[in-house]
Design an enzyme around this catalytic site. Structure first.
Site, mmCIF file in Angstrom:
data_model
loop_
_atom_site.group_PDB
_atom_site.id
_atom_site.type_symbol
_atom_site.label_atom_id
_atom_site.label_comp_id
_atom_site.label_asym_id
_atom_site.label_seq_id
_atom_site.Cartn_x
_atom_site.Cartn_y
_atom_site.Cartn_z
ATOM 1 N N ASP A 131 -18.600 7.469 -1.586
ATOM 2 C CA ASP A 131 -17.433 6.672 -0.733
ATOM 3 C C ASP A 131 -17.129 5.185 -0.100
ATOM 4 O OD1 ASP A 131 -15.311 7.876 -0.015
ATOM 5 O OD2 ASP A 131 -15.360 8.297 2.092
ATOM 6 N N LYS B 234 -21.045 9.405 8.875
ATOM 7 C CA LYS B 234 -20.278 10.043 9.907
ATOM 8 C C LYS B 234 -20.918 11.256 10.940
ATOM 9 C CE LYS B 234 -16.488 10.765 5.829
ATOM 10 N NZ LYS B 234 -15.708 9.867 5.830
ATOM 11 N N HIS C 261 -9.509 -0.752 -0.175
ATOM 12 C CA HIS C 261 -8.303 -1.138 0.788
ATOM 13 C C HIS C 261 -9.434 -1.852 2.186
ATOM 14 C CE1 HIS C 261 -6.666 2.987 -0.721
ATOM 15 N NE2 HIS C 261 -5.745 1.895 -0.794
ATOM 16 N N LYS D 205 -7.244 -5.118 3.714
ATOM 17 C CA LYS D 205 -7.162 -4.888 5.530
ATOM 18 C C LYS D 205 -7.401 -7.084 5.732
ATOM 19 C CE LYS D 205 -9.810 -1.187 6.825
ATOM 20 N NZ LYS D 205 -9.516 -0.340 7.163
ATOM 21 N N LYS E 120 -8.969 4.179 -5.204
ATOM 22 C CA LYS E 120 -10.610 4.415 -5.854
ATOM 23 C C LYS E 120 -10.591 6.049 -5.770
ATOM 24 C CE LYS E 120 -12.651 5.531 -1.358
ATOM 25 N NZ LYS E 120 -13.329 5.334 -0.601
ATOM 26 N N HIS F 260 -16.661 -0.479 -0.918
ATOM 27 C CA HIS F 260 -16.570 -1.128 0.465
ATOM 28 C C HIS F 260 -17.231 -1.859 0.787
ATOM 29 C CE1 HIS F 260 -12.922 1.305 0.235
ATOM 30 N NE2 HIS F 260 -13.623 2.178 0.632
ATOM 31 N N GLU G 259 -18.507 5.574 11.705
ATOM 32 C CA GLU G 259 -17.474 6.788 11.725
ATOM 33 C C GLU G 259 -18.182 8.049 12.837
ATOM 34 O OE1 GLU G 259 -14.344 7.063 9.091
ATOM 35 O OE2 GLU G 259 -16.522 7.483 8.013
ATOM 36 N N ARG H 202 6.126 16.694 -9.444
ATOM 37 C CA ARG H 202 6.762 17.871 -10.896
ATOM 38 C C ARG H 202 7.021 18.540 -9.512
ATOM 39 N NH1 ARG H 202 1.357 19.356 -12.680
ATOM 40 N NH2 ARG H 202 0.053 18.105 -12.145
#
Lengths: 467, 467
Positions: free
Chosen positions: A247, A341, A190, A194, A160, A252, A228, A52
């Site tokens: 998440d 994380k 993802h 991979k 997702k 995953h 992570e 847009r």
């Protein structure tokens, strides 16, 4: 993994909704550039950027160049030019029914010019909140099928999250099915796209030496960890609504678990692979409301609340589930999925521990390292050189980079796009898989929403095992 | 692997028959130097060099220094000096009864000086032709037992060959047993005394991950290869009488086969290990006279006959046997033992091939590399990085040198001497093992002696697989 009995139609029109957005800029356009550079795109292949906002092809190409530069690569001008010739912009509001006529006209015209039917791929690089309306409008405008005679296909590629819990996921699945059949929907994970997922499948099914021990008789535990070191990197609104369980775990980690433990498909094609994967996911006992305290752990790194500006946030940045696979192959093997994380390391691994039943011998581990330095390692006990009988754990390892050289592996987006172009759904997630995965974790989602009970505040840099 | 319930007596007197010979010069004295350097020799430990030639301690030490220099090492003067203090010479003809009185007097005196009984180790670094007479004389002079109260031991250490065929081996075993009991005899097999044998045992029994596949259900073949690039290196008389079958197959390769395939001993001590090894060797079906043509291959490198000056020599410099282990674990798995000189590479390996029964999947191999670069490698199929589904064999490997650093492993003679000193027979060969091994190959020995039928003349540099 392709059932290539007769050559599938690859020529196509790729419509990217959100061509000026972050996802397109950072991942999709660079992936298209890499495919173009390797001459993997079909001759007849046009890319229509729907947005847009105002956009121009040269600016998109500049964006690719900048993105390559940021990762230390130099853009090849000829590749950029040929990619540019495939690109065009359609300015439209994807939530406005009236704007679809123009899009459809553009696609029809491109086909008419060539006098052929082409596959139509719609890639939703847009916020998940508008997946529903856009898919509805693709359906009502007739873009949910290819042109006459069924010679060409219409495919929907979505990222997702696929819902926020079992109820919303069920609604989303149903809404998409109003306009697109399961065969047409490519739900991207993802981690599956991979190299990893295929490496695991090849490792498991092409190497008889490990098949004999791939079961409860020999495996004493199975742990999948996605750790992570980074935090939420400014994605405040997104993360506050999602958290680690939604998440990473629901999608995953359950997918990785499924490909690690599913039975060997009779044929390694999409339908047989998905059938086995679903069978495995269905064999995982959904966590019951009264089990949440003992089967699920959640944590939040210290500083998260300040970062998101919500002193009462109970969003988990760390989640761990203990699961049981109640089939004959895996019953009784403790399965742990965990992710977080701001942990002490960046590392995604699948680790199986082996022990001889009834033996006091120490255990061996087999680890798929997914990142960094993808590879497979077996930890063994070996005798330390010397006149005494001391043993020491040593590693027998295989590294993809060492064995195949430092050549960059195709990234997940290249894979996703190519599989969309050739219509191979093997590495995508089916609606049954999505819903079965939500069913496994739904009680945890619900219980955690009720209170902050048991939320562990951990210091940044903590190892996953210590939470 | 020691049953160290109560500390064994280690103090001792080592008598080396043939202290001025090649074996002592090249291996035994340097090994004693290395043990001294590492302070592994017991405090009370004297070395008596017996020889009919003239010898002096300083000259023996000079010999060690030269030998170290030849392998790029510098002798440590303090170590040489302390080793020198342990050394003395007894001049004697070991085939002459009268000379043993003096030897015995020397040993008795060394014990009397200290007022203790010491273990007596007799190392026969002399030609095998005089093993018999020397052992007889050790017996008749009373040196076959330690001093009073059985507080100390008398041990005999002998090198291969243990006979030239089943008949002569049986005679030798019986002759030695007249003077020494089985418990006192340490028959040396250098392949067992290398780190290798113990590495294989540790690998097999400390690592449950491979135990499940170590059987006929999963192993599709087993091959042990000892390939050399060198020829007979001037040992004309020795080799003409021996050949590859006696020199390597009957002893080293059958021993390696036994430790690779025997069942796990209930306790990893000498007696349990030997019991399992013997059980395995007895399960190997001896080759029958009418099977020799199909089960045994012999070759001779071109140029050998000129080298030994015998234009009619039928001595084999290459031998291959196909064996069956007729027990429930291994029945039907083809076993190949092969060895040769002047082949294309220097390499000793044990390779197991794994296949899933009824599966068309390609096989995996697991290889123990014994030399060079000792280690363990598994050949796997992995997916080549890329968008296609190509697989390629890759290696998952573990190297002792890489894992434990380049520190030199103790060589076989250090091990042999230490095990003799501490009385651990685990890595030595029992008379039952020797005779059972001869029984397996005896028909081949006999058939090959009859004619040169089937002797393949191969070019130097040929790979073992091509013969």
């Amino acid at each position: 993994m392709n059932a290539a009995s007769n050559e599938p139609l690859m020529s196509g029109l790729l419509v990217v909704f959100g061509i000026t957005g972050d996802l397109a800029h950072r991942y999709l356009l660079p992936a298209l550039y890499q495919l173009e550079r390797q001459k993997l795109l079909p001759d007849e292949f046009e890319i229509i950027g729907a947005t847009r906002r105002s956009a121009e092809v040269p600016l998109l190409l500049d964006g690719i160049e900048a993105e390559l530069k940021a990762s230390g690569q130099t853009a090849d001008p000829a590749t950029l030019a040929s990619l540019g010739r495939r690109l065009r912009i359609v300015t439209m509001d994807p939530t406005k029914a009236a704007d679809y006529a123009n899009l459809k006209a553009t696609l029809d015209e491109l086909e008419n010019e060539r006098g052929v039917c082409l596959n139509r791929l719609f890639y939703l690089a847009i916020p998940p909140q508008i997946y529903g309306p856009v898919v509805d409008l693709l359906g009502s405008s007739g873009l949910n099928s290819g042109c006459q005679h069924g010679a060409a296909d219409s495919r929907l590629m979505v990222e997702k999250p696929f819902g926020y819990d079992l109820t919303s996921a069920t609604e989303l699945v149903e809404r998409l099915h109003h306009s697109f059949s399961e065969r047409q929907i490519f739900r991207i994970d993802h981690y599956l796209a991979k190299e990893t997922a295929q490496n695991i499948l090849v490792f498991r099914f092409a190497n008889p030496i490990f098949q004999a021990v791939w079961n409860r008789q020999h495996v004493t535990s199975l742990t999948i960890t996605a750790a992570e070191t980074i935090g939420i990197e400014g994605r405040v609104a997104f993360y506050e609504n999602v958290g680690a369980l939604r998440d990473f775990v629901q999608n995953h980690l359950l997918q990785l678990l499924a490909i690690t433990t599913m039975a060997e498909p009779a044929v390694l094609d999409s339908s047989h692979t998905h059938a086995e994967k679903l069978k495995l996911l269905k064999a995982i006992t959904p966590i019951q409301p009264n089990e949440v305290t003992q089967r699920a752990v959640r944590g939040q790194y210290r500083g998260y609340r300040e970062e998101v500006g919500n002193p009462d946030s109970t969003t988990e940045t760390f989640a761990r589930l203990k699961l049981d696979i109640s089939n004959n192959t895996w019953r009784g093997v403790p399965v742990t999925l965990q992710t977080g994380k701001r942990l002490n390391e960046r590392s995604t691994t699948i680790t199986l521990t082996f022990g001889a039943s009834g033996s006091s011998a120490p255990a061996n581990t087999l680890t798929f390292r997914i990142q960094p330095n993808e590879g497979i390692a077996v930890e063994l006990l070996a005798k330390e050189p010397g006149l005494d009988q001391h043993t020491k754990p040593v590693e027998m390892a295989f590294s993809y980079a060492e064995s195949f050289g430092p050549a960059p592996q195709p990234n997940a987006y290249e894979r996703v796009l190519m599989d969309g172009i050739r219509g191979d759904q093997t590495l995508f997630t089916t609606s049954d898989e999505v819903l079965t995965s939500w069913r496994i974790v739904d009680s945890v989602v619900k219980e955690w929403a009720k209170s902050s009970d048991g939320l562990i505040i951990y210091e940044p840099g903590t190892p996953a095992a210590n939470i």
